[in-house]
Design an enzyme around this catalytic site. Structure first.
Site: not given
Length: 438
Positions: A261, A264, A293, A328, A346, A369
C-alpha cells in the site's frame, strides 16, 4: 523592524509537519546558522476552499500547535503566517538577513509552479533554495525501467521498488542532534481558524500509531469496512506528521501487503511527476476523453448525499460526509458506481473527494479515480463494472457497516435504486465501447 545582524536560515514546513526524522529540517539545522521554522497558511490554496469547517485546516493547525509546544521547550518558536508565499517571504526577507531557505519536495503541479516562483524570488535576493526528498521512499527517476522510462503498471514498478530498496533509503535523519541550532525567540502566536475565515471542527483525528495486531491481520481484514482493519494513517502521511521511512521500516518487517500500500503511494506520486497532466484534469489514457458522460446533476447530488438506493454506496458517501474518511474498498465501489453506473465524469467525483477527504492527496485521489473509471494507468478494464450487491455479499455480508450508516435500510423511507444494475452496466459498456471504438 530593522534586520538583525546574525545571518539566519529558514525552514519552510509544508507536507512534513514534524520535527523528528525530517530530511530538509535535518539539513537546515546541520548547516549551523540559526534556523527559523516557518509555516504558511497559503491563501492560494485556502481561498479555494468553499467549506469553512474544513477538517484538514483544523488538523494542520493542531499539528502546528504540537510542534510549537516542542519548539518552546527548545527556546524557539514556529513563525506561522497567513498569506501567499510571495507575500510572506517578501516580508521575511525584509525582516531577517536570510542566507538560505530549506524545504522538502512537493510533486503536485501547483507546488512545482509555486516553488519555481519562490526560487526566482530567492535568487533575486541572493538567497539559495535547498529542497529534499522526504514524503516518499522513492521519487522522480529513482524507480524507472532499464531504458529510463517511467513505469505505468504497478506490479513491475513494485518489483523494481523492492529490488532497489536498501537500508540506506530507510535511514532516519537524526534531527535531534542539531536542535541547538533552532533560532532562539519567544513563542509566536499561531493564527486562529476564525482569523483565517475558518470554523472549528471536531478534533477526533486518527492516532499516529499503527497497532501490531492490525499489521498482523492486515491482509485478511483490510477489505471489510465494518472491521477496523486499516491503519487510518492516510492523513498523517499526507501532512507528514509521521515519517514514511519509519512506517516503511515497520511494514517491511511486519506485513508485505501493508508495504504494498505504501508502494502504491510512491507509484501514484511517480505518475503525477512524470505525467503532470493527470493532476490538471486530463485522463491518463487520452482516448477516454471521448466518452460521452451523462452528467445528470440530480443523480450526482443523490450520489453525494448517499441517497442512491444502493446501500453500500450510500453507506460510503455518508461515512465520508460525516467523518472525512471512507474505507478504501468502499472508495472503489462508490467511484465505479459514479463513473460507470451513472456515467458521470470521474472528475466530478474526484473533486468531491478532494473537498471532503481528510486524507486528500492529489496523486492518490487522482490515481484511484482514474483506476475506477478505466482511464488511468494500470486501471480496471473498461468492461469491469463493480456489482454493488456482490461487493456487499463479499465484504459486508452481515450488513454491519451498511446498517451503521444507513439505519433506515429496511424502512419504506429508504431511497429507491437510482438505476437498475443490469441496465446501467449495459449502458456503460455501450458508451465506453463507442468512445473507445471497441
Amino acid at each position: 523592524m530593522s534586520k538583525k545582524q546574525t545571518a539566519v536560515n529558514l525552514f519552510w514546513f509544508r507536507r512534513d509537519l514534524r520535527l523528528d526524522d525530517n530530511a530538509g529540517l535535518y539539513h537546515a539545522l546541520k548547516q549551523g546558522a540559526p534556523v527559523i521554522p516557518i509555516f504558511i497558511f497559503d491563501r492560494n490554496i485556502l481561498d479555494q476552499l468553499e467549506e469553512k469547517a474544513d477538517r484538514r485546516v483544523s488538523f494542520i493547525r493542531e499539528a502546528l500547535v504540537g510542534m510549537q509546544e516542542q519548539l518552546e521547550k527548545l527556546g524557539s518558536s514556529l513563525e506561522v503566517h497567513y498569506g501567499t508565499p510571495a507575500e510572506v517571504f517578501t516580508q521575511l526577507i525584509d525582516k531577517y538577513p536570510v542566507q538560505r531557505v530549506y524545504t522538502n519536495h512537493d510533486y503536485e503541479p501547483y507546488a512545482r509552479e509555486r516553488d519555481q516562483a519562490m526560487s526566482e524570488l530567492f535568487n533575486d535576493h541572493g538567497i539559495s533554495f535547498h529542497t529534499y526528498k522526504d514524503q516518499v521512499i522513492f521519487e522522480k527517476g529513482e524507480v524507472v525501467k532499464d531504458d529510463g522510462k517511467p513505469y505505468t503498471v504497478f506490479t513491475p514498478y513494485s518489483k523494481r521498488w523492492k529490488a532497489t530498496l536498501t537500508e540506506f533509503y530507510l535511514q532516519s535523519y537524526p534531527t535531534k542532534e542539531y536542535h541547538k541550532h533552532f533560532y532562539q525567540q519567544s513563542p509566536r502566536r499561531i493564527p486562529s481558524l476564525a482569523s483565517m475565515g475558518f470554523k472549528e471542527t471536531d478534533h477526533d483525528f486518527p492516532a499516529k500509531t499503527v497497532r501490531e495486531e492490525l499489521l498482523s491481520k492486515y491482509q485478511e481484514q483490510r477489505d471489510y469496512p465494518a472491521i477496523h482493519g486499516t491503519s487510518h494513517l492516510g492523513v498523517h502521511l499526507r501532512f507528514g506528521t509521521i515519517s514514511i521511512r519509519k512506517l516503511a521500516t515497520k511494514a517491511k518487517e511486519a506485513n508485505e501487503t501493508f508495504l504494498n500500500e505504501l508502494i502504491w503511494r510512491d507509484f501514484y506520486h511517480a505518475i503525477l511527476w512524470h505525467f503532470p497532466q493527470v493532476g490538471k484534469g486530463h485522463a491518463f489514457k487520452p482516448e477516454y476523453e471521448q466518452i460521452r458522460w451523462r452528467n445528470n446533476e440530480q443523480e450526482f447530488e443523490r450520489w453525494c448525499q448517499g441517497q442512491t438506493g444502493y446501500p453500500i454506496v450510500d453507506a460510503g458517501m455518508r461515512e465520508l460526509n460525516t467523518t472525512g474518511f471512507m474505507h478504501n474498498r468502499v472508495r472503489m465501489i462508490v467511484a465505479s458506481f459514479l463513473a460507470k453506473h451513472l456515467l458521470i465524469d470521474w472528475r466530478w467525483g474526484e473533486a468531491y473527494f478532494a473537498e471532503k477527504l481528510l486524507d486528500f492527496d492529489l496523486a492518490a485521489n487522482n490515481g484511484g479515480w482514474q483506476w475506477a473509471a478505466g482511464s488511468g494507468c494500470d486501471a480496471a478494464p473498461y468492461f469491469r463494472v463493480f456489482n454493488p450487491h456482490l461487493q456487499t455479499q463479499k465484504f459486508d455480508p452481515d450488513l454491519k457497516y451498511i446498517r451503521k450508516w444507513v439505519p433506515e435500510l429496511e424502512e419504506l423511507t429508504y431511497a429507491k435504486p437510482i438505476v437498475v444494475h443490469e441496465e446501467a452496466r449495459k449502458r456503460c459498456l455501450e458508451a465506453y465501447a463507442k468512445a473507445l471504438k471497441k
